[in-house]
Design a protein around this motif. Structure first.
Motif, short mmCIF file in Angstrom:
data_model
loop_
_atom_site.label_atom_id
_atom_site.label_comp_id
_atom_site.label_asym_id
_atom_site.label_seq_id
_atom_site.Cartn_x
_atom_site.Cartn_y
_atom_site.Cartn_z
N PRO A 119 55.98 -19.21 61.77
CA PRO A 119 54.68 -19.52 62.37
C PRO A 119 54.05 -20.81 61.85
N ALA A 120 54.49 -21.28 60.70
CA ALA A 120 53.89 -22.50 60.14
C ALA A 120 54.42 -23.77 60.79
N ALA A 121 55.56 -23.67 61.46
CA ALA A 121 56.16 -24.85 62.08
C ALA A 121 55.31 -25.31 63.26
N ARG A 122 55.09 -26.61 63.34
CA ARG A 122 54.34 -27.20 64.46
C ARG A 122 55.35 -27.60 65.53
N LEU A 123 55.14 -27.13 66.74
CA LEU A 123 56.09 -27.34 67.82
C LEU A 123 55.56 -28.39 68.80
N VAL A 124 56.49 -29.08 69.47
CA VAL A 124 56.08 -30.05 70.49
C VAL A 124 55.73 -29.30 71.77
N PRO A 125 54.85 -29.88 72.61
CA PRO A 125 54.51 -29.25 73.89
C PRO A 125 55.38 -29.75 75.03
N GLY A 126 56.34 -30.64 74.71
CA GLY A 126 57.10 -31.31 75.75
C GLY A 126 56.37 -32.57 76.20
N GLY A 127 57.03 -33.33 77.04
CA GLY A 127 56.41 -34.58 77.48
C GLY A 127 56.91 -35.00 78.84
N SER A 128 56.28 -35.99 79.43
CA SER A 128 55.17 -36.73 78.87
C SER A 128 53.82 -36.03 79.01
#
Length: 490
Positions: free
Chosen positions: A150-159
């Motif tokens: 849960p501590a990992a920050r994930l990307v939301p995708g792009g652009s």
């Protein structure tokens, strides 16, 4: 008021028509939620005063009986759309201080329909990226978390990562996105929402900062298929200011959601099952096929033989067009200017300081493939292959009504993961790029969760200007999937 942010657009419209709450109350609830979730960095520019003024006007129109199709609905606008009197940056340092004196056609259409503008959403710089890590204003964080970490920050995708994150985090009821090679569909999949790239030409490109002119297309992002249909109804339409805008009538997309797909044929492309395809993605895809079969549709195996050439074709065509479009940023007329000892020196220093690493990479690739001696070997050949890819789809649609594929090859990945090699990053769009090259409508909707609790999306591809069938099938899949999961704490 916090519960108001969990309503869909369709629900909010019905409730406001009944007088259960006002557009001002709905907008204020979203402004408060935006402030509480600012750490996601979804917005570059927030416009609360503008939003409240628009909401009051929406309330007045509803009382007067002149409400529009999106009257009082708070939306976020991707910061690639020019907005009159509001800073527009394309998430790039080179557009520092650029405040347009005009409104993009798509955002103007939304305003005419009564929508409220909450602010301008973060994105990959000039829409170049698959992670929303290339923005000059910092990365956007996906509101979803891995159950295992849960501590990992994930990307939301792009652009369109800011758009996807904002809708998923309930700090916008819907958002505009743009899709060049998958930039609506991939972040929609990563953030567990719905997004559609309409047929090229369905929405005007006028007033949208250009990346690749023959590929860029605006589209809606929202939490349900119906909400996307309602938004696209307002966004779409012929625009004489855009020579690529199609003079086609705009149907009522929401009326296509009949729930009846009996007799439809759904294409399942063999080439979208590469060796090593993520087992969880494959499982969700197979589940999607079964949902459609149970609803009375017939799955049909098809072949799109030139699919394997789509990725290299795209990364010749798109950078070539980007190198041409971005030549206008020279420090002379608007945006950033870094003084130099001569005009050429000023150009060099401004562009070196103003463009980020990914944008510079694509400009250089594009300039190379357009240069003397390489044009025929690369760009001209890529355009020929692009026509072959489009022909594959045309032949397939002689026997099927819609095509079902995965949206992305994986669930959302962590910030810093997969980012050392640009080619690995570009592979995020392997399932979405063929649709873009052919100019076809493509919709992504959430279909399940990975073993780590992250959303997985499926993509529906339709015939040119047949978004109605895409919406119809998507509505049935949405009902079957019953995807009600949300980011923890939202």
């Amino acid at each position: 008021m916090s519960n108001l942010t969990h309503l869909t657009i369709a629900q909010a419209l019905k409730s406001m028509d009944k007088g259960e709450f006002t557009a001002t109350e709905l907008t204020q609830a979203h402004i408060e939620a935006m402030a509480a979730r600012r750490s996601l960095n979804a917005y570059i520019t927030e416009t609360p005063e503008l939003a409240l003024g628009q909401a009051k006007a929406a309330d007045d129109r509803r009382r007067a009986g002149t409400a529009g199709g999106l009257e009082g609905i708070p939306l976020g606008i991707k910061d690639l759309f020019c907005t009159k009197g509001v800073l527009t940056t394309a998430a790039s340092h080179i557009l520092d201080g650029f405040t347009p004196q005009y409104e993009s056609t798509v955002s103007a259409n939304l305003l005419k329909a009564g929508a409220v503008t909450l602010g301008k959403l973060n994105l990959d710089e000039f829409a170049m990226g698959s992670s929303n890590m290339t923005s000059h204003y910092g990365a956007v964080e996906n509101p979803w978390k891995r159950t295992s970490d849960p501590a990992a920050r994930l990307v939301p995708g792009g652009s369109s990562g800011g758009s996807a994150a904002a809708v998923s985090a309930r700090i916008a009821m819907g958002a505009t996105g743009t899709d060049t090679g998958g930039s609506i569909r991939q972040p929609a999949a990563f953030c567990g929402i719905t997004g559609i790239k309409p047929t090229y030409g369905r929405c005007s490109r006028w007033g949208i900062v250009a990346f690749a002119s023959s590929l860029d297309q605006a589209g809606p992002m929202a939490r349900t298929v119906e909400d996307c249909a309602l938004m696209l109804n307002a966004m779409a339409g012929h625009d004489p200011k855009d020579s690529t805008s199609a003079p086609m009538p705009v149907p009522d997309f929401a009326k296509a959601l009949t729930g009846d797909i009996r007799g439809l044929k759904v294409g399942i492309p063999l080439e979208y099952r590469p060796d090593g395809l993520n087992a969880e993605v494959l499982k969700v895809w197979e589940q999607g096929i079964e949902w459609l079969r149970a609803a009375g549709a017939t799955p049909v195996e098809i072949s799109l033989p030139h699919t394997k050439y789509a990725l290299p074709t795209y990364y010749i065509v798109a950078p070539a067009e980007a190198s041409s479009n971005l030549a206008r940023y020279d420090g002379v007329r608007f945006g950033l200017r870094v003084p130099g000892t001569s005009l050429d020196d000023m150009y060099k220093k401004t562009r070196a300081a103003g463009f980020g690493k990914e944008v510079r990479r694509r400009i250089m690739i594009g300039t190379y493939v357009l240069s003397a001696g390489y044009y025929d070997a690369y760009y001209a050949k890529a355009q020929k292959v692009r026509r072959m890819i489009a022909e594959d789809f045309r032949k397939a649609f002689e026997t099927v009504d819609v095509i079902l594929t995965p949206t992305a090859p994986s669930a959302a990945f962590g910030m810093g993961e997969n980012m050392d090699d640009p080619v690995t990053m570009w592979l995020n769009d392997v399932f979405t790029i063929p649709t873009s090259l052919a100019g076809l409508p493509g919709l992504s909707l959430p279909a399940g969760l990975s073993s780590d609790g992250l959303p997985l999306g499926l993509q529906l591809i339709g015939r040119p200007f047949d978004e109605e069938t895409v919406f119809k099938v998507a509505g049935v899949m949405e009902s079957a999937a019953q995807f009600t999961a949300a980011p923890e704490g939202i």
